[in-house]
Design a protein around this motif. Structure first.
Motif, PDB file in Angstrom:
ATOM      1  N   ARG A   1      51.393  30.630   8.041  1.00  0.00           N
ATOM      2  CA  ARG A   1      51.425  31.911   7.998  1.00  0.00           C
ATOM      3  C   ARG A   1      50.147  32.688   7.768  1.00  0.00           C
ATOM      4  O   ARG A   1      49.725  33.080   8.850  1.00  0.00           O
ATOM      5  CB  ARG A   1      51.448  32.370   6.928  1.00  0.00           C
TER       6      ARG A   1
ATOM      7  N   ALA B   1      58.287  33.634   7.094  1.00  0.00           N
ATOM      8  CA  ALA B   1      57.952  33.458   4.983  1.00  0.00           C
ATOM      9  C   ALA B   1      58.110  31.636   4.569  1.00  0.00           C
ATOM     10  O   ALA B   1      57.727  31.485   4.057  1.00  0.00           O
ATOM     11  CB  ALA B   1      58.919  34.945   4.946  1.00  0.00           C
TER      12      ALA B   1
ATOM     13  N   ARG C   1      60.981  37.085  10.953  1.00  0.00           N
ATOM     14  CA  ARG C   1      60.565  37.527   9.328  1.00  0.00           C
ATOM     15  C   ARG C   1      60.811  36.530   9.010  1.00  0.00           C
ATOM     16  O   ARG C   1      59.956  35.811   7.740  1.00  0.00           O
ATOM     17  CB  ARG C   1      60.369  38.838   9.320  1.00  0.00           C
ATOM     18  N   GLU C   2      61.943  35.971   8.785  1.00  0.00           N
ATOM     19  CA  GLU C   2      62.643  34.818   7.960  1.00  0.00           C
ATOM     20  C   GLU C   2      61.496  33.739   7.947  1.00  0.00           C
ATOM     21  O   GLU C   2      61.263  32.631   6.806  1.00  0.00           O
ATOM     22  CB  GLU C   2      64.311  35.132   7.346  1.00  0.00           C
TER      23      GLU C   2
ATOM     24  N   SER D   1      48.705  34.202  10.804  1.00  0.00           N
ATOM     25  CA  SER D   1      48.800  36.540  10.984  1.00  0.00           C
ATOM     26  C   SER D   1      47.562  36.774  11.315  1.00  0.00           C
ATOM     27  O   SER D   1      47.576  37.850  11.906  1.00  0.00           O
ATOM     28  CB  SER D   1      49.129  36.377   9.650  1.00  0.00           C
TER      29      SER D   1
ATOM     30  N   GLN E   1      64.296  40.662  15.403  1.00  0.00           N
ATOM     31  CA  GLN E   1      63.105  40.142  14.451  1.00  0.00           C
ATOM     32  C   GLN E   1      63.705  39.622  13.145  1.00  0.00           C
ATOM     33  O   GLN E   1      62.321  39.383  11.996  1.00  0.00           O
ATOM     34  CB  GLN E   1      62.195  41.670  14.374  1.00  0.00           C
TER      35      GLN E   1
ATOM     36  N   ARG F   1      66.386  43.960   3.936  1.00  0.00           N
ATOM     37  CA  ARG F   1      66.465  42.723   5.314  1.00  0.00           C
ATOM     38  C   ARG F   1      67.123  43.857   6.258  1.00  0.00           C
ATOM     39  O   ARG F   1      66.918  43.515   7.807  1.00  0.00           O
ATOM     40  CB  ARG F   1      67.537  42.244   5.488  1.00  0.00           C
TER      41      ARG F   1
ATOM     42  N   LEU G   1      56.304  37.443  16.853  1.00  0.00           N
ATOM     43  CA  LEU G   1      56.151  37.558  15.702  1.00  0.00           C
ATOM     44  C   LEU G   1      55.307  38.893  15.030  1.00  0.00           C
ATOM     45  O   LEU G   1      55.289  39.316  14.456  1.00  0.00           O
ATOM     46  CB  LEU G   1      55.629  36.204  15.742  1.00  0.00           C
TER      47      LEU G   1
ATOM     48  N   ALA H   1      58.757  45.888  10.368  1.00  0.00           N
ATOM     49  CA  ALA H   1      59.482  46.011   8.664  1.00  0.00           C
ATOM     50  C   ALA H   1      58.316  46.756   8.799  1.00  0.00           C
ATOM     51  O   ALA H   1      58.424  47.213   7.477  1.00  0.00           O
ATOM     52  CB  ALA H   1      58.835  45.001   8.576  1.00  0.00           C
ATOM     53  N   GLN H   2      56.810  46.979   8.771  1.00  0.00           N
ATOM     54  CA  GLN H   2      55.591  47.974   8.306  1.00  0.00           C
ATOM     55  C   GLN H   2      55.923  48.684   8.579  1.00  0.00           C
ATOM     56  O   GLN H   2      55.136  49.976   7.695  1.00  0.00           O
ATOM     57  CB  GLN H   2      54.507  46.825   9.328  1.00  0.00           C
TER      58      GLN H   2
ATOM     59  N   ALA I   1      57.721  41.815  15.611  1.00  0.00           N
ATOM     60  CA  ALA I   1      57.984  42.152  13.477  1.00  0.00           C
ATOM     61  C   ALA I   1      57.961  42.269  12.665  1.00  0.00           C
ATOM     62  O   ALA I   1      58.562  42.829  12.213  1.00  0.00           O
ATOM     63  CB  ALA I   1      59.521  40.274  13.806  1.00  0.00           C
ATOM     64  N   TRP I   2      56.752  41.842  12.618  1.00  0.00           N
ATOM     65  CA  TRP I   2      56.361  41.928  11.832  1.00  0.00           C
ATOM     66  C   TRP I   2      55.614  43.680  11.417  1.00  0.00           C
ATOM     67  O   TRP I   2      55.948  44.304  10.641  1.00  0.00           O
ATOM     68  CB  TRP I   2      54.452  41.473  11.568  1.00  0.00           C
TER      69      TRP I   2
END
Lengths: 150, 202
Positions: free
Chosen positions: B138, B131, B127-128, B142, B123, B28, A16, A23-24, A19-20
């Motif tokens: 979340r 979300a 991410r989806e 995080s 990935q 995406r 995770l 995208a960053q 993946a984050w």
């Protein structure tokens, strides 16, 4: 396969995180440029791709006036030659002919020019950021070049 | 490759003239396009060039895509080909300046495209899925995967949660993540694929 590892909490959390992070890493401007294609596109236009750029030529074959930048775009039926000169651009359409030329900046601004019957045109000032040319010939061919920054 | 129902809906909406759908497609799959350029060590300017051409080609192909579910694969291959075009141009320069260097070989191009595609899809699903989690999950997750993970006491304070319940909550949140539609669809598709996958052409 990584999916088998997803049954393990720590592995899933690490995945995770990756993946984050992935995208960053993508700059917002890269994404914004992709979105802008929607507004600036026309399904009927032929794409003329950059096939020659003097900047990408070997240093040995460059002339002493290395600052002279020349570019060539080509689509299936059209060629556009550009030369940077005194802060502006000189252009030549092949095959020659009259055309309405739009200079489209990535921020959405456009300027219009026309070519003469020999396919020659000038753009007095090189746009600051990335731009592309789109033109329609009198014979009805619609062409758009790839993006370029000078 | 797996049939992501979201991508099919987005392609159909984009085709019908929905600008929002186009924006979502770009968001995406920008990491996929970007990731392939990074793998091939393109400069930032060349990456921008590749990106522009890929999105333009996609825009031009939007109305003729026969198999919308195959979009990610198509994007990966188109990006790879655009990268090769850029590398070939640069390669001409490299060869003259260093005559002993061979042509810029990109060995295993097919593997690279498949790997990047697989990674990008995985990935994206993560991410989806993330979300779609409850806000509390979340926030907790995080904090847990943050580079400098704060001590449990601090996390507990921030979420008004007993330190002892962070572990069990984390477990529940991750279980929720695995069950969310985006991840569940991917996990199921991969297990089906292991038994003999199908190949799509765009």
């Amino acid at each position: 396969m990584p999916y088998e590892g997803w049954s393990d909490d720590q592995t899933l959390l690490t995945e995770l995180d990756k993946a984050w992070y992935a995208a960053q890493c993508v700059p917002a401007e890269f994404i914004a440029a992709g979105k802008r294609v929607w507004t600036a596109s026309d399904l009927d236009a032929e794409l003329a791709e950059l096939i020659y750029d003097s900047l990408r030529e070997p240093a040995q074959v460059r002339t002493d006036r290395a600052e002279l930048r020349a570019l060539t775009f080509a689509s299936a039926t059209q060629t556009i030659e550009l030369e940077v000169s005194d802060g502006g651009l000189l252009g030549q359409l092949v095959p020659p002919g009259r055309a309405q030329i739009e200079i489209e900046a990535q921020d959405g601004g456009t300027t219009s020019r026309s070519s003469d019957e020999l396919g020659f045109f000038t753009i007095p000032r090189v746009p600051d950021g990335p731009f592309r040319l789109r033109y329609r010939t009198d014979s009805g061919v619609d062409v758009v070049t790839g993006w370029i920054a000078i | 490759m797996y049939d992501d129902p979201t991508v099919v809906a987005l392609v159909l909406a984009g085709r019908a003239g929905d600008r929002e759908a186009w924006d979502q497609i770009v968001e995406r799959y920008a990491p996929l396009v970007w990731g392939i350029c990074v793998r091939l060590r393109l400069s930032r300017a060349d990456t921008d060039d590749v990106g522009q051409n890929v999105w333009l080609r996609l825009f031009e192909s939007l109305s003729t895509i026969r198999e919308p579910a195959a979009l990610p694969g198509w994007l990966a291959r188109t990006t790879f080909n655009e990268c090769l075009r850029v590398l070939r141009t640069a390669g001409q320069r490299v060869r003259v300046e260093h005559p002993l260097d061979a042509e810029p070989a990109v060995d295993g191009g097919y593997d690279l495209v498949e790997e990047e595609l697989e990674r990008a899809e995985r990935q994206l699903a993560l991410r989806e899925g993330f979300a779609q989690l409850r806000p509390r999950c979340r926030t907790l997750l995080s904090l847990l995967f943050a580079d400098a993970r704060p001590p449990y006491e601090q996390i507990g304070g921030q979420l008004e949660m007993k330190v002892g319940s962070i572990g069990p909550t984390r477990e529940r949140c991750l279980a929720e993540l695995r069950r969310c539609p985006a991840l569940a669809a991917l996990i199921e598709a991969r297990s089906r694929q292991a038994e003999g996958g199908e190949v799509h052409a765009l």
